[in-house]
Design an enzyme around this catalytic site. Structure first.
Site, short mmCIF file in Angstrom:
data_model
loop_
_atom_site.label_atom_id
_atom_site.label_comp_id
_atom_site.label_asym_id
_atom_site.label_seq_id
_atom_site.Cartn_x
_atom_site.Cartn_y
_atom_site.Cartn_z
N LYS A 13 -17.69 3.75 10.89
CA LYS A 13 -17.53 4.89 11.80
C LYS A 13 -16.74 4.51 13.05
O LYS A 13 -15.79 5.19 13.42
CB LYS A 13 -18.90 5.38 12.27
CG LYS A 13 -19.40 6.60 11.56
CD LYS A 13 -20.72 7.10 12.15
CE LYS A 13 -21.71 6.03 12.45
NZ LYS A 13 -22.38 6.07 13.71
N ARG A 134 -25.25 -6.61 17.56
CA ARG A 134 -26.01 -5.69 18.41
C ARG A 134 -27.49 -5.94 18.20
O ARG A 134 -27.90 -6.49 17.18
CB ARG A 134 -25.70 -4.24 18.00
CG ARG A 134 -24.34 -3.81 18.45
CD ARG A 134 -23.89 -2.48 17.90
NE ARG A 134 -24.91 -1.59 17.36
CZ ARG A 134 -24.62 -0.47 16.71
NH1 ARG A 134 -23.37 -0.10 16.56
NH2 ARG A 134 -25.59 0.30 16.24
#
Ligand code: AMP
Length: 193
Positions: A13, A134
């Site tokens: 994305k 992350r």
């Protein structure tokens, strides 16, 4: 050009949003990135959102809306946007449609990146081990984020298909080919000036 980007975590994305934003000269709005910025800045929203981000749950809809409205209306004034990460459930889809109506924003398409579950897991784990790691790229959270996509976000595929907005592309192709497919499909639609 005004686009929504719908895809499970790990489907590319962020990469496609950046490429499409550059191609069309529009803003790239990532709700995940906006939230991570709020967390890093220690704002009230960031402090509220952090526990949802850390475990891979969706941040409550009412916390999302103002942030999205502000980003989208500003980008719309500048000529368009690719919105990566919103809507994530049916209530947000309704809110997005309402927002579009209220502000006279026509959505040109909703891009769905299709990537199989095994490939998604591989990509997320690879990202978790790399420099772009992350806090939510660990195996437990990855599993949960994929489940959340299937239960909460997947129903939006039918929702947008029924509104003739869905553009589904094979997200397992090379990055450049995915972008090319999206651009070709959008060119084939009647796009507003
Ligand atoms: P992303 O960067 O799109 O993978 O999003 C990372 C995390 O941000 C998600 O796991 C959610 O916790 C949160 N998030 C991003 N977009 C939304 C949204 N539209 N609604 C609720 N939570 C969101």
């Amino acid at each position: 050009m005004r686009l929504l980007l719908l895809a499970p975590p790990g489907a590319g994305k962020g990469t496609q949003a950046r490429r499409l934003a550059q191609y069309y000269g529009i803003e790239d709005i990532s709700t995940g990135a906006l939230l991570r910025r709020e967390v890093a800045g220690g704002t009230a929203l960031g402090r509220e959102a952090t526990r949802y981000l850390d475990c891979g749950d969706l941040v409550p809809d009412e916390l999302m809306l103002d942030m999205v409205v502000e980003a989208v209306t500003e980008a719309d004034r500048k000529g368009g946007f690719v919105l990566d990460g919103y809507p994530r459930n049916l209530a947000q889809a309704e809110a997005a449609q309402q927002l579009a109506r209220t502000h006279g924003i026509g959505i040109d398409g909703v891009v769905l990146l299709e990537v199989g579950q095994d490939e998604l897991r591989r990509r997320l784990l690879r990202r978790g081990a790399g420099a772009e790691s992350r806090s939510d790229d660990n195996i437990e959270t990855i599993r949960h984020r994929l489940e959340v996509f299937e239960s909460e976000t997947r129903p939006l595929v039918a929702y947008f298909a029924a509104r003739d907005l869905l553009i589904a592309v094979d997200g397992e192709q090379p990055v450049e080919q995915v972008t090319e497919d999206i651009v070709d499909r959008l060119a084939g639609r009647a796009v507003r000036p």
